[in-house]
Design a protein around this motif. Structure first.
Motif, PDB file in Angstrom:
ATOM      1  N   GLN A 116      -3.642   2.398  -6.501  1.00 43.08           N
ATOM      2  CA  GLN A 116      -3.539   2.669  -5.073  1.00 43.08           C
ATOM      3  C   GLN A 116      -4.915   2.568  -4.418  1.00 43.08           C
ATOM      4  N   ARG A 117      -4.979   1.855  -3.295  1.00 50.02           N
ATOM      5  CA  ARG A 117      -6.242   1.766  -2.563  1.00 50.02           C
ATOM      6  C   ARG A 117      -6.189   2.653  -1.337  1.00 50.02           C
ATOM      7  N   ARG A 152       0.835  -1.217   0.000  1.00 56.33           N
ATOM      8  CA  ARG A 152       0.000   0.000   0.000  1.00 56.33           C
ATOM      9  C   ARG A 152       0.868   1.264   0.000  1.00 56.33           C
ATOM     10  N   THR A 175      -6.143   3.517   2.303  1.00 53.00           N
ATOM     11  CA  THR A 175      -5.674   2.743   3.454  1.00 53.00           C
ATOM     12  C   THR A 175      -5.768   3.611   4.701  1.00 53.00           C
TER      13      THR A 175
END
Ligand code: ADP
Ligand code: MG
Length: 500
Positions: A439-440, A421, A442
């Protein structure tokens, strides 16, 4: 002028000259001493320097050590402990639950009522007390557990009609902020003490069993349903409110982190199956070590003179119990090599006399004459400290806390790197930084007195996290503060574990 008058005049001149000479000598001496102090400060500042390049090396080392700790038992200084927590609370939990939290400085008891929807989380009562110091070092664990059972009894007696759990067995989470080897969510043995605790009889014993025994001895109808590391409690609360929360970090008396890991990445436990395919791993990151950490002679001495030498090296650079003592050690050396604090400076020879909350109060003193610094020094028995010395104090606090905040950020970025991440795709994927994966979002849940109450620590940490990750990736990383997160979250975890 007569002979007598001439003799008198020349004697006066000689006297004046020698007074002047003494004054000049004193001034020279004092200037030389001040120069020594400035040199000590400069050397210390250089020793603590943590530019972003060095932080990135720490990030890499953290990710590598995480892999090693997951690969084999004893494969790293990071224990990467299994928690047997694989389903985090999702908001549907119902009922009344309790948490008893043994931290490094405080113990807390609270009750939460859950209405089956996220918005129905009611923290009904919170009690927080300092842990009496004789309990931290007693010869038998019975004293500690009897005290905890007694405190719970008092808490429950005060409930009156407030609680709707009367006549029903009470379900309790024991939030425990020391390393435990779990066999299931509700049981585990103490691996070692940290943060100045030393009850030797207890290492190797089942912690939940000790508390349950003490509760039974008092005749309390309370069931210890879960033994929860404080970081895992914080993660649970974070996840309850926001399922993007996959990492939790505590900066209090000590420091530690946990995160949600895929079970197939926990190589040391092959065949580990969970319904969710993941498990929370308690890193015990306080014991992390890397040669890239900027360590000074003061850190080495602090470690050698601590109750756990050669242990918890990272914690000793970033956690609340220690920051005050690093500052104290620098002041002590300065006062030994000059007399800038006057004769009462011997107070600084006393270990841990300067607490981290005093460090933050001095550091954040915004009065023009630094009156708060003067007050704190006076309370320690050191009066009439000149302004320039008070400024020096603020500077030492800044150096210690800046390093702590920056290293804390590197630790967090290390976890993000391990789980892919950090915008780079993890360390095993072979991707370069340029080839960024999607990209997530987080969320990193953070709690603990140091983080919640020391603004400068928090700011240095957040600033360094952006430096390490870069502006673009850091937009996806949300650091969320969670007051009492570990205790509330542990109670939620009891609810979800009993319901699943
Ligand atoms: P515990 O570690 O017992 O769970 P906390 O999370 O509340 O308790 O952390 C307490 C520690 O946080 C204190 O021992 C101290 O090191 C640090 N702390 C508390 N208040 C402050 C403050 N105002 N400034 C800096 N540090 C603080
Ligand atoms: Mg705590």
């Amino acid at each position: 002028m007569g002979k007598v008058a001439v003799a008198f005049a020349s004697a006066a001149v000689v006297a004046a000259c020698s007074v002047a000479a003494v004054m000049v000598r004193r001034r020279v001496k004092s200037r030389r001493k001040w120069r020594t102090v400035v040199e000590i400060l400069k050397e210390f500042e250089e020793g603590c320097d943590a530019p972003v390049g060095r932080l990135r090396q720490v990030v890499d080392a953290m990710a590598v050590e995480m892999h090693a700790g997951l690969a084999s038992e004893g494969g790293s200084k990071l224990k990467m402990l299994l928690t047997y927590v694989h389903d985090l609370p999702n908001g549907t939990e119902k009922g009344t639950y309790y948490a008893l939290h043994l931290g490094g400085t405080y113990f807390r008891i609270l009750r939460v009522h859950l209405g089956g929807e996220r918005s129905y989380l009611d923290v009904q009562d919170v009690e927080r007390h300092p842990i009496p110091s004789h309990l931290m070092n007693s010869t038998s664990e019975v004293v500690l557990f009897n005290f905890l059972a007694f405190s719970l009894e008092r808490f429950i007696q005060k409930e009156g009609n407030e609680s709707n759990s009367q006549g029903v067995k009470r379900e309790l989470a024991f939030t425990f902020s020391f390393p435990v080897k779990h066999t299931c969510i509700s049981s585990g043995v103490l691996i070692k003490w940290t943060k100045g605790f030393e009850i030797s009889e207890m290492v190797g014993k089942d912690i939940a069993g000790c508390l349950q025994g003490a509760l039974n001895r008092r005749g309390l109808d309370i069931h210890v349903a879960a033994l929860v590391n404080d970081t895992v409690g914080a993660l649970s609360l974070g996840y309850y409110h926001d399922p993007d929360t996959v990492v939790a970090v505590v900066f209090g008396t000590g420091s530690n982190a946990c995160y949600l890991e895929r079970t197939d990445a926990i190589i040391k436990c092959q065949g580990l199956l969970t319904t969710s395919g993941s498990m929370v791993v308690n890193m015990e990151w306080g014991n992390f070590w890397s040669s890239h950490l900027p360590r000074t002679a003061y850190d080495i001495d602090l470690d050698a003179e601590s109750s756990n030498p050669n242990d918890m090296g990272f914690e000793k650079m970033i956690a609340g119990l220690y920051l005050g003592d690093i500052v104290r050690r620098v002041i002590l050396r300065m006062s030994q090599e000059s007399d800038i604090f006057g004769p009462s400076s011997s107070v600084f020879s006393q270990p841990y006399v300067l607490r981290t909350n005093s460090v933050s109060a001095m550091h954040e003193d915004d009065t023009p004459e630094l009156q708060e610094v003067a007050r704190i020094l006076k309370d320690l028995g050191v009066s009439d400290v000149p302004l320039k010395v008070r400024k020096l104090m603020v500077k030492i606090c800044d150096v210690v806390t800046r390093r702590a905040g920056r290293l804390a950020a590197a630790g967090i970025a290390g976890i993000l790197k391990k789980i892919g991440r950090d915008g780079g795709g993890g360390i095993t994927s072979g991707r370069s930084r340029g080839e960024m994966q999607m990209q997530r979002r987080t969320v990193v849940g953070v709690e603990g007195g140091l983080y919640m109450k020391y603004t400068m620590f928090r700011e240095y940490m957040e600033e360094a996290l952006v430096e390490i990750l870069g502006e673009e990736v850091s937009q996806y990383v949300v650091v969320k503060a969670m007051e009492d997160g570990s205790s509330i979250g542990s109670a939620l975890l009891v609810a979800s574990s009993l319901q699943s």
